[in-house]
Design a protein around this motif. Structure first.
Motif, short mmCIF file in Angstrom:
data_model
loop_
_atom_site.label_atom_id
_atom_site.label_comp_id
_atom_site.label_asym_id
_atom_site.label_seq_id
_atom_site.Cartn_x
_atom_site.Cartn_y
_atom_site.Cartn_z
N GLU A 2 0.70 -1.56 0.23
CA GLU A 2 -0.24 0.37 -0.36
C GLU A 2 0.96 1.15 0.00
O GLU A 2 0.81 1.99 -1.36
N ILE A 3 2.02 1.03 0.70
CA ILE A 3 3.00 2.52 1.05
C ILE A 3 3.79 2.71 -0.62
O ILE A 3 4.12 3.77 -0.51
N LEU A 4 4.51 0.63 -1.24
CA LEU A 4 4.78 1.49 -2.14
C LEU A 4 4.27 1.58 -3.21
O LEU A 4 4.90 2.27 -4.51
N ALA A 5 2.85 1.51 -3.77
CA ALA A 5 2.13 2.25 -4.40
C ALA A 5 2.19 3.94 -4.33
O ALA A 5 1.94 3.87 -5.59
N VAL A 6 2.11 4.65 -3.60
CA VAL A 6 2.29 5.58 -3.36
C VAL A 6 3.35 6.00 -4.87
O VAL A 6 3.76 7.06 -5.52
N TYR A 7 4.76 5.92 -4.14
CA TYR A 7 6.49 6.08 -5.57
C TYR A 7 5.77 5.09 -6.43
O TYR A 7 6.89 6.28 -7.39
N LEU A 8 4.94 4.10 -7.21
CA LEU A 8 5.42 3.32 -7.78
C LEU A 8 3.98 4.37 -9.20
O LEU A 8 4.31 4.52 -9.93
N GLN A 9 3.14 4.82 -8.29
CA GLN A 9 1.88 5.72 -9.27
C GLN A 9 2.90 7.16 -9.86
O GLN A 9 2.55 7.49 -11.12
N ALA A 10 3.92 7.68 -9.38
CA ALA A 10 4.92 8.91 -9.22
C ALA A 10 5.61 8.37 -10.48
O ALA A 10 6.38 8.58 -11.51
N HIS A 11 6.51 7.13 -10.07
CA HIS A 11 7.91 6.52 -10.97
C HIS A 11 7.42 4.55 -11.34
O HIS A 11 8.32 3.78 -10.65
N PRO A 12 6.41 4.46 -12.17
CA PRO A 12 6.50 3.00 -12.72
C PRO A 12 7.33 2.14 -12.46
O PRO A 12 6.97 1.40 -13.31
N ASP A 13 8.55 3.23 -13.75
CA ASP A 13 9.45 2.43 -14.02
C ASP A 13 10.56 1.94 -13.22
O ASP A 13 11.77 1.74 -13.85
N SER A 14 10.54 2.72 -12.12
CA SER A 14 11.81 2.06 -11.15
C SER A 14 11.80 0.45 -11.27
O SER A 14 11.08 -0.18 -10.06
N ALA A 15 13.50 0.18 -11.20
CA ALA A 15 13.81 -1.20 -11.08
C ALA A 15 13.26 -1.43 -9.94
O ALA A 15 12.77 -2.58 -9.01
N ILE A 16 13.71 -0.79 -8.41
CA ILE A 16 13.58 -0.99 -7.25
C ILE A 16 12.57 -1.03 -6.85
O ILE A 16 12.42 -2.50 -5.80
N ALA A 17 11.97 -0.08 -6.92
CA ALA A 17 10.31 -0.44 -6.73
C ALA A 17 10.03 -1.20 -7.01
O ALA A 17 9.00 -2.27 -6.34
N VAL A 18 9.87 -1.92 -7.92
CA VAL A 18 8.84 -2.90 -9.25
C VAL A 18 10.02 -4.27 -8.73
O VAL A 18 9.07 -4.70 -8.16
N ASN A 19 11.19 -4.01 -7.94
CA ASN A 19 11.29 -5.50 -7.32
C ASN A 19 10.93 -5.74 -5.92
O ASN A 19 10.68 -6.89 -6.02
N LEU A 20 10.89 -4.93 -5.04
CA LEU A 20 10.22 -4.81 -4.04
C LEU A 20 8.63 -5.46 -4.31
O LEU A 20 8.47 -6.37 -3.17
N LYS A 21 7.94 -4.98 -4.94
CA LYS A 21 6.68 -5.15 -4.77
C LYS A 21 6.35 -6.72 -5.48
O LYS A 21 5.62 -7.17 -4.82
N ALA A 22 7.54 -7.18 -6.42
CA ALA A 22 7.63 -8.41 -6.86
C ALA A 22 7.61 -9.44 -5.38
O ALA A 22 7.70 -10.57 -5.32
N CYS A 23 9.43 -8.72 -4.02
CA CYS A 23 8.65 -9.49 -3.19
C CYS A 23 8.23 -9.45 -2.74
O CYS A 23 7.59 -10.74 -2.04
N ASN A 24 7.32 -8.72 -2.00
CA ASN A 24 5.80 -8.74 -1.63
C ASN A 24 4.84 -10.06 -2.12
O ASN A 24 3.96 -10.45 -1.34
N HIS A 25 4.47 -9.90 -3.35
CA HIS A 25 3.58 -10.97 -4.14
C HIS A 25 4.56 -12.23 -3.73
O HIS A 25 3.55 -13.29 -3.72
N PHE A 26 6.04 -12.33 -3.84
CA PHE A 26 6.48 -12.92 -3.48
C PHE A 26 5.76 -14.36 -1.67
O PHE A 26 5.23 -15.37 -2.04
N ARG A 27 6.00 -13.54 -1.13
CA ARG A 27 5.88 -13.49 0.09
C ARG A 27 4.27 -13.43 0.05
O ARG A 27 3.89 -15.03 1.07
N LEU A 28 2.84 -13.13 -0.05
CA LEU A 28 2.09 -12.93 -0.47
C LEU A 28 1.29 -14.54 -1.07
O LEU A 28 0.54 -15.55 -0.57
N TYR A 29 1.77 -14.70 -2.43
CA TYR A 29 0.81 -15.49 -3.36
C TYR A 29 2.69 -17.00 -3.35
O TYR A 29 2.54 -17.85 -2.60
N ASN A 30 3.15 -16.29 -4.61
CA ASN A 30 3.73 -17.06 -5.67
C ASN A 30 4.80 -16.73 -6.35
O ASN A 30 5.28 -15.34 -5.99
#
Length: 499
Positions: free
Chosen positions: A304-332
């Motif tokens: 939820e907090i990360l979405a604030v940054y991704l809305q402004a910078h959707p191409d950030s490799a750092i933020a997208v990677n962190l989002k992927a890590c969260n999805h790995f923990r939540l899903y697969n």
């Protein structure tokens, strides 16, 4: 698969934050510098159509360090700009691109060619060395900066306290006294200051001016030494540098970074949230808060907090990677790979990004582990631990031993792996001769070997106890009877970039 209780040993993700960013022998390029992702950005989003950039200041303001570097190299070849000034900006741009060796060389060229190089150039070199993992050399450079500054201050004081300068200063003080006749009459009977007193006053004024002018550099020096003390695990120096931190945003970011690196995630979160309240437009702080919540297992909150940054910078490799890590923990892993696909769709070369290459191995549960992880062992600490996990899961105890034998655990995950290795060595039995050779028939030798086995069991217990003592109430892997043993990810441009 190795099991502890009902838990399964799982992979350790990385988002790069705790990573030691650079190896000292691989062209000394920052980890992930080859990726298309830019450093964390703060402030408003980019304009839809940026004007053509023609000046260095515009490149720097836009954080287009590649363009800035190209312009500087062109100017240097044509000789249109001052050589030393150009080299200083080349060092600055190369540093922000993660090309630390190139930045270091540019600063060294300034020292070699300039008769009186700026003192801060030694400090900038120390910062480059820090990111190249050359911590002892970085500390030496920082010490050299201190010595050069002291010598320069000493020379300035000597020039300002010559007999002629003291006499001139005495006349100046006398004129100041005579500005007010009333004050002059009152002080007429006073004894004029001696030459020594005048010298002391001049010295104090110069030292005060020096401290004011050098305040930003001295603050950077303290933050750099603060991080170096953490890297070399010198607790005395760490506390000394901690006491010299101020309430400035840069110093507080450094303090939060050290808290994060020492697994004090709640303390880091508190600092980042306070800074975010004071600096709403600093969007990068949202990423740091999201990193902390990720470490605390609040994956939904982190997203939820990360979405604030991704809305402004959707191409950030750092933020997208962190989002992927969260999805790995939540899903697969598939859900995490789907998030990374966003970067490839935007033109990022995922295979050129060491961080993402590492995590893709984790998301695929070890596919291509032997092709990818050995190359990253010196760059990403999790790569070494994941390679140990891979070998343990495939009964490669000797290979795991070679990787982990010299590791001094400092995080709960490292303690857990040391304990898993010690217990696994016993469970696999005599198949691994190096770890547990066949038991002899001689009773005395048999008792000796059994004693060693008990020592290994005790050692494994101590590793697990160390993990418990260094963990938190919600640390993955502590409650192994309730949940899977999980080792955690890290965050790319975090503390190590907050000097």
């Amino acid at each position: 698969e190795l099991r502890s209780g009902r838990g399964t040993l799982r992979w350790l993700l990385t988002d790069g934050r705790n990573s030691t960013l650079v190896s000292s022998d691989r062209s000394r390029t920052m980890l992930m510098s080859r990726s298309a992702g830019a450093p964390l950005k703060a402030g408003n989003s980019k304009n839809d159509e940026a004007a053509k950039v023609t000046k260095l200041e515009e490149y720097i303001k836009a954080r287009d360090y590649t363009g800035a570097l190209a312009l500087l190299e062109f100017n240097r070849k044509t000789g249109e700009e001052d050589e030393d000034k150009t080299l200083m900006w080349i060092g600055y741009s190369a540093f922000h691109l993660g090309q630390y060796q190139r930045g270091y060389d540019a600063y060294q060229e300034v020292i070699n060619t300039s008769g009186n190089p700026p003192h801060e150039v030694y400090l900038y070199q120390a910062a480059c060395l820090y990111y190249m993992q050359m911590y002892s050399q970085a500390e030496e450079k920082a010490t050299e900066y201190v010595q050069v500054s002291k010598n320069a201050l000493k020379d300035k004081i000597q020039r300002a306290t010559t007999d002629e300068a003291v006499q001139e200063k005495s006349k100046e003080l006398k004129r100041e006294r005579m500005k007010s006749q009333e004050q002059y009459q009152k002080m007429a009977a006073d004894k004029p200051p001696s030459d020594e007193e005048v010298r002391q006053q001049i010295t104090k004024e110069i030292e005060a001016e020096h401290s004011t002018q050098k305040a930003p550099e001295l603050s950077l020096k303290n933050r750099l030494l603060f991080h170096l003390a953490h890297k070399i695990d010198d607790q005395d120096k760490l506390m000394l540098r901690h006491q010299e931190l101020t309430d400035t945003q840069e110093d507080q970011l450094s303090l939060a970074a050290i808290h994060y690196l020492r697994s004090h995630f709640q303390e880091a979160t508190d600092i980042y949230k306070r800074l975010l309240l004071e600096n709403r437009d600093d969007l990068a702080l949202n990423v740091y808060v999201a990193m902390c919540y990720y470490k605390l297992d609040y994956y939904d909150v982190s997203l939820e907090i990360l979405a604030v940054y991704l809305q402004a910078h959707p191409d950030s490799a750092i933020a997208v990677n962190l989002k992927a890590c969260n999805h790995f923990r939540l899903y697969n892993g598939r859900a995490a790979e789907a998030e990374l696909k966003v970067l490839s769709d935007q033109g990022h070369n995922l295979q050129a990004n060491d961080l993402i290459r590492h995590n893709m191995v984790v998301f695929s549960m070890g596919d291509s582990a032997l092709q990818v992880l050995p190359q990253l062992v010196d760059f990403i600490p999790e790569a070494r631990l994941n390679l140990v996990i891979y070998y343990l899961r495939h009964e490669g105890v000797q290979e795991a031993f070679d990787l982990i034998k010299d590791l001094e655990p400092s995080t709960p995950q490292e303690y857990i792996l040391k304990g898993m290795y010690s217990s696994t060595a016993l469970l696999l039995g005599p198949a691994n001769v190096v770890v547990l050779p066949p038991l002899p028939h001689n009773s005395l030798t048999l008792r000796t070997r059994l004693g060693r086995c008990r020592q290994r069991i005790g050692r494994a217990g101590r590793w697990f106890q160390g993990a418990h003592q260094n963990g938190t109430a919600i640390l993955p892997g502590v409650h192994v009877q309730r949940r899977r043993l999980q080792l955690e990810p890290r965050n790319l441009a975090g503390p190590d970039r907050q000097l």
